[in-house]
Design a protein around this motif. Sequence first.
Motif, PDB file in Angstrom:
ATOM      1  N   ARG A 144       0.446  -7.208  -1.780  1.00  0.00           N
ATOM      2  CA  ARG A 144       0.947  -7.209  -0.399  1.00  0.00           C
ATOM      3  C   ARG A 144       2.248  -6.444  -0.225  1.00  0.00           C
ATOM      4  O   ARG A 144       2.573  -6.042   0.891  1.00  0.00           O
ATOM      5  CB  ARG A 144       1.125  -8.651   0.077  1.00  0.00           C
ATOM      6  CG  ARG A 144      -0.172  -9.456   0.131  1.00  0.00           C
ATOM      7  CD  ARG A 144       0.016 -10.767   0.858  1.00  0.00           C
ATOM      8  NE  ARG A 144       0.442 -10.554   2.234  1.00  0.00           N
ATOM      9  CZ  ARG A 144       0.734 -11.540   3.092  1.00  0.00           C
ATOM     10  NH1 ARG A 144       0.639 -12.792   2.700  1.00  0.00           N
ATOM     11  NH2 ARG A 144       1.123 -11.256   4.318  1.00  0.00           N
ATOM     12  N   PHE A 145       3.022  -6.259  -1.279  1.00  0.00           N
ATOM     13  CA  PHE A 145       4.275  -5.527  -1.121  1.00  0.00           C
ATOM     14  C   PHE A 145       4.662  -4.870  -2.436  1.00  0.00           C
ATOM     15  O   PHE A 145       4.134  -5.186  -3.503  1.00  0.00           O
ATOM     16  CB  PHE A 145       5.398  -6.444  -0.630  1.00  0.00           C
ATOM     17  CG  PHE A 145       5.859  -7.461  -1.647  1.00  0.00           C
ATOM     18  CD1 PHE A 145       6.888  -7.177  -2.522  1.00  0.00           C
ATOM     19  CD2 PHE A 145       5.252  -8.704  -1.725  1.00  0.00           C
ATOM     20  CE1 PHE A 145       7.317  -8.090  -3.459  1.00  0.00           C
ATOM     21  CE2 PHE A 145       5.672  -9.640  -2.659  1.00  0.00           C
ATOM     22  CZ  PHE A 145       6.704  -9.326  -3.525  1.00  0.00           C
ATOM     23  N   SER A 179       8.508  -2.234   0.529  1.00  0.00           N
ATOM     24  CA  SER A 179       7.432  -1.785   1.410  1.00  0.00           C
ATOM     25  C   SER A 179       6.336  -2.836   1.451  1.00  0.00           C
ATOM     26  O   SER A 179       5.939  -3.383   0.413  1.00  0.00           O
ATOM     27  CB  SER A 179       6.844  -0.454   0.922  1.00  0.00           C
ATOM     28  OG  SER A 179       7.825   0.556   0.914  1.00  0.00           O
ATOM     29  N   ASN A 181       2.555  -3.401   1.906  1.00  0.00           N
ATOM     30  CA  ASN A 181       1.376  -2.574   1.747  1.00  0.00           C
ATOM     31  C   ASN A 181       0.346  -2.883   2.834  1.00  0.00           C
ATOM     32  O   ASN A 181       0.103  -4.042   3.175  1.00  0.00           O
ATOM     33  CB  ASN A 181       0.747  -2.794   0.369  1.00  0.00           C
ATOM     34  CG  ASN A 181       1.671  -2.367  -0.748  1.00  0.00           C
ATOM     35  OD1 ASN A 181       2.433  -1.421  -0.602  1.00  0.00           O
ATOM     36  ND2 ASN A 181       1.630  -3.079  -1.867  1.00  0.00           N
ATOM     37  N   SER A 182      -0.241  -1.846   3.377  1.00  0.00           N
ATOM     38  CA  SER A 182      -1.301  -1.981   4.376  1.00  0.00           C
ATOM     39  C   SER A 182      -2.486  -1.128   3.945  1.00  0.00           C
ATOM     40  O   SER A 182      -2.444  -0.434   2.932  1.00  0.00           O
ATOM     41  CB  SER A 182      -0.785  -1.533   5.756  1.00  0.00           C
ATOM     42  OG  SER A 182      -0.439  -0.156   5.742  1.00  0.00           O
ATOM     43  N   GLN A 185      -1.946   4.640   4.960  1.00  0.00           N
ATOM     44  CA  GLN A 185      -0.902   5.247   4.149  1.00  0.00           C
ATOM     45  C   GLN A 185       0.482   5.079   4.767  1.00  0.00           C
ATOM     46  O   GLN A 185       1.484   5.458   4.163  1.00  0.00           O
ATOM     47  CB  GLN A 185      -1.203   6.734   3.934  1.00  0.00           C
ATOM     48  CG  GLN A 185      -2.425   6.966   3.037  1.00  0.00           C
ATOM     49  CD  GLN A 185      -2.756   8.433   2.883  1.00  0.00           C
ATOM     50  OE1 GLN A 185      -3.178   9.091   3.820  1.00  0.00           O
ATOM     51  NE2 GLN A 185      -2.554   8.956   1.682  1.00  0.00           N
ATOM     52  N   TRP A 186       0.551   4.531   5.982  1.00  0.00           N
ATOM     53  CA  TRP A 186       1.824   4.222   6.636  1.00  0.00           C
ATOM     54  C   TRP A 186       2.144   2.756   6.400  1.00  0.00           C
ATOM     55  O   TRP A 186       1.312   1.879   6.672  1.00  0.00           O
ATOM     56  CB  TRP A 186       1.753   4.516   8.124  1.00  0.00           C
ATOM     57  CG  TRP A 186       1.775   5.976   8.444  1.00  0.00           C
ATOM     58  CD1 TRP A 186       0.694   6.786   8.628  1.00  0.00           C
ATOM     59  CD2 TRP A 186       2.935   6.798   8.610  1.00  0.00           C
ATOM     60  NE1 TRP A 186       1.101   8.065   8.892  1.00  0.00           N
ATOM     61  CE2 TRP A 186       2.477   8.117   8.894  1.00  0.00           C
ATOM     62  CE3 TRP A 186       4.304   6.569   8.536  1.00  0.00           C
ATOM     63  CZ2 TRP A 186       3.347   9.174   9.114  1.00  0.00           C
ATOM     64  CZ3 TRP A 186       5.168   7.620   8.755  1.00  0.00           C
ATOM     65  CH2 TRP A 186       4.702   8.911   9.041  1.00  0.00           C
ATOM     66  N   ASN A 187       3.338   2.473   5.890  1.00  0.00           N
ATOM     67  CA  ASN A 187       3.729   1.105   5.568  1.00  0.00           C
ATOM     68  C   ASN A 187       5.105   0.804   6.159  1.00  0.00           C
ATOM     69  O   ASN A 187       5.989   1.668   6.197  1.00  0.00           O
ATOM     70  CB  ASN A 187       3.784   0.900   4.048  1.00  0.00           C
ATOM     71  CG  ASN A 187       2.453   1.147   3.383  1.00  0.00           C
ATOM     72  OD1 ASN A 187       1.438   0.592   3.792  1.00  0.00           O
ATOM     73  ND2 ASN A 187       2.443   1.987   2.360  1.00  0.00           N
ATOM     74  N   SER A 189       8.701  -0.439   5.952  1.00  0.00           N
ATOM     75  CA  SER A 189       9.587  -0.369   4.790  1.00  0.00           C
ATOM     76  C   SER A 189      11.040  -0.551   5.198  1.00  0.00           C
ATOM     77  O   SER A 189      11.428  -0.294   6.342  1.00  0.00           O
ATOM     78  CB  SER A 189       9.445   0.982   4.068  1.00  0.00           C
ATOM     79  OG  SER A 189       8.113   1.224   3.677  1.00  0.00           O
ATOM     80  N   TYR A 226       9.296   3.155   8.805  1.00  0.00           N
ATOM     81  CA  TYR A 226       7.963   3.339   8.235  1.00  0.00           C
ATOM     82  C   TYR A 226       8.012   4.403   7.145  1.00  0.00           C
ATOM     83  O   TYR A 226       8.750   5.390   7.247  1.00  0.00           O
ATOM     84  CB  TYR A 226       6.960   3.758   9.316  1.00  0.00           C
ATOM     85  CG  TYR A 226       6.499   2.607  10.178  1.00  0.00           C
ATOM     86  CD1 TYR A 226       5.397   1.849   9.814  1.00  0.00           C
ATOM     87  CD2 TYR A 226       7.181   2.282  11.340  1.00  0.00           C
ATOM     88  CE1 TYR A 226       4.965   0.782  10.599  1.00  0.00           C
ATOM     89  CE2 TYR A 226       6.760   1.215  12.132  1.00  0.00           C
ATOM     90  CZ  TYR A 226       5.662   0.473  11.752  1.00  0.00           C
ATOM     91  OH  TYR A 226       5.250  -0.579  12.521  1.00  0.00           O
ATOM     92  N   TYR A 228       5.555   6.857   4.446  1.00  0.00           N
ATOM     93  CA  TYR A 228       4.243   7.467   4.232  1.00  0.00           C
ATOM     94  C   TYR A 228       4.234   8.117   2.864  1.00  0.00           C
ATOM     95  O   TYR A 228       5.216   8.753   2.456  1.00  0.00           O
ATOM     96  CB  TYR A 228       3.957   8.522   5.307  1.00  0.00           C
ATOM     97  CG  TYR A 228       2.727   9.358   5.022  1.00  0.00           C
ATOM     98  CD1 TYR A 228       1.467   8.931   5.400  1.00  0.00           C
ATOM     99  CD2 TYR A 228       2.850  10.582   4.359  1.00  0.00           C
ATOM    100  CE1 TYR A 228       0.337   9.700   5.120  1.00  0.00           C
ATOM    101  CE2 TYR A 228       1.728  11.359   4.079  1.00  0.00           C
ATOM    102  CZ  TYR A 228       0.477  10.908   4.468  1.00  0.00           C
ATOM    103  OH  TYR A 228      -0.639  11.662   4.188  1.00  0.00           O
TER     104      TYR A 228
END
Length: 387
Positions: A144-145, A179, A181-182, A185-187, A189, A226, A228
Amino acid sequence: MFGQTRYSFVTPEIDSICRNTLDYVRIKQSLTSQQYAIDQDVNHIRHTIDVLNQHLEQTLNEQQIVESELAAINRYLDSLAPKRPDGPRPKENIIDLLNERLSFHGSYGMNINQLALSNWAAGGENSWAGKAFANFSLVYHKPRFEQKLVGSFAFGISRFADKRIEKQDDKIDLTYSLSLNSKSQWNLSTVATFNTQFANGYKYPNDSTVISTFFAPAYLILSAGYSYKTKNEHFQVFLSPLAGKVTFVMNQDLADQGAFGVKKGYYDQDGNWVPGENIAPAIGVNVIVNYKQPIGKNITYTTMLNTFYNYLERRDDDRLRLDVNWENTVNFVITRYITTILFVHLKYDHNTTFPVYENIEGVETVVDNVPKLQFKESLGIAFVHRF
């Protein structure tokens, strides 16, 4: 005969013998009855043992069948698992052995440059320069992170033929990022960066005028936004529309001069001296770009661009309020431990000013102080150990 009228021929001796014989008969009958009961118990126990033996044999057979089926399932699962590639296993560091989610790697070494001249018509000066450096990256990854701590340290000096020693390089750079995580590719942060130096800096060749010290300046930027990154992580960008920057100038002499953007000291209306401030806060936008690209088999190019734009500062002049820190490194790997490193550093800080001289009546006079693009380049042989 017993208990009846005694006959004349029955003597006391005969009567005693008859009574003893009857007791023996009764004892025999009792023992015979007990023996029959014991024989019945023995037969029952033997039957029970035979039944248990049958159950035991059946259970053992079932156990063998289950073990055989379990072994077949394990062989099938092993066939599905990917095979380990041939060759030696990769070397693991101690932190990897302690926690599989934690990875730690980096490098350290020394960069050496040397110049020797003898009867050189074009002129010049014998000199040598050495720089020690260390870099590390500590990553803690969960589904998750992800947390990441990156450090870069360097300190170098140059020595000239007249035994003059000047500082060549000096930096302490730390970056911490968190960060979430999703699936994309954009998270989301948060990033914190800290920069300062180890030793005093002087206005060379004058080594008596201090222009910087440890924690003067020091920069701390806290950003949320965010990030990337590509799948191979060669390209990463962080965008923060709201970031806080704090400039520290803990040397009071430099703070009184208003160095690096802090409020300088002054005399109030009563003639009392008001010391300069040691901290200058700012709020703005922060953009960080990291890029790494192999060029050929043994050449790697790495760049890091960090920019900060201050929302709140207002100036009467046309000076750009954008701070830029751009580092470029090209590594030419010669052997496992020897590398040629080309390093180019561009920096622009609108709060760091340099004097502008003008010849007035034959005297070089300072007429203004303006920010300028700072440039540093070095090329040398480095002895590097990577871990």
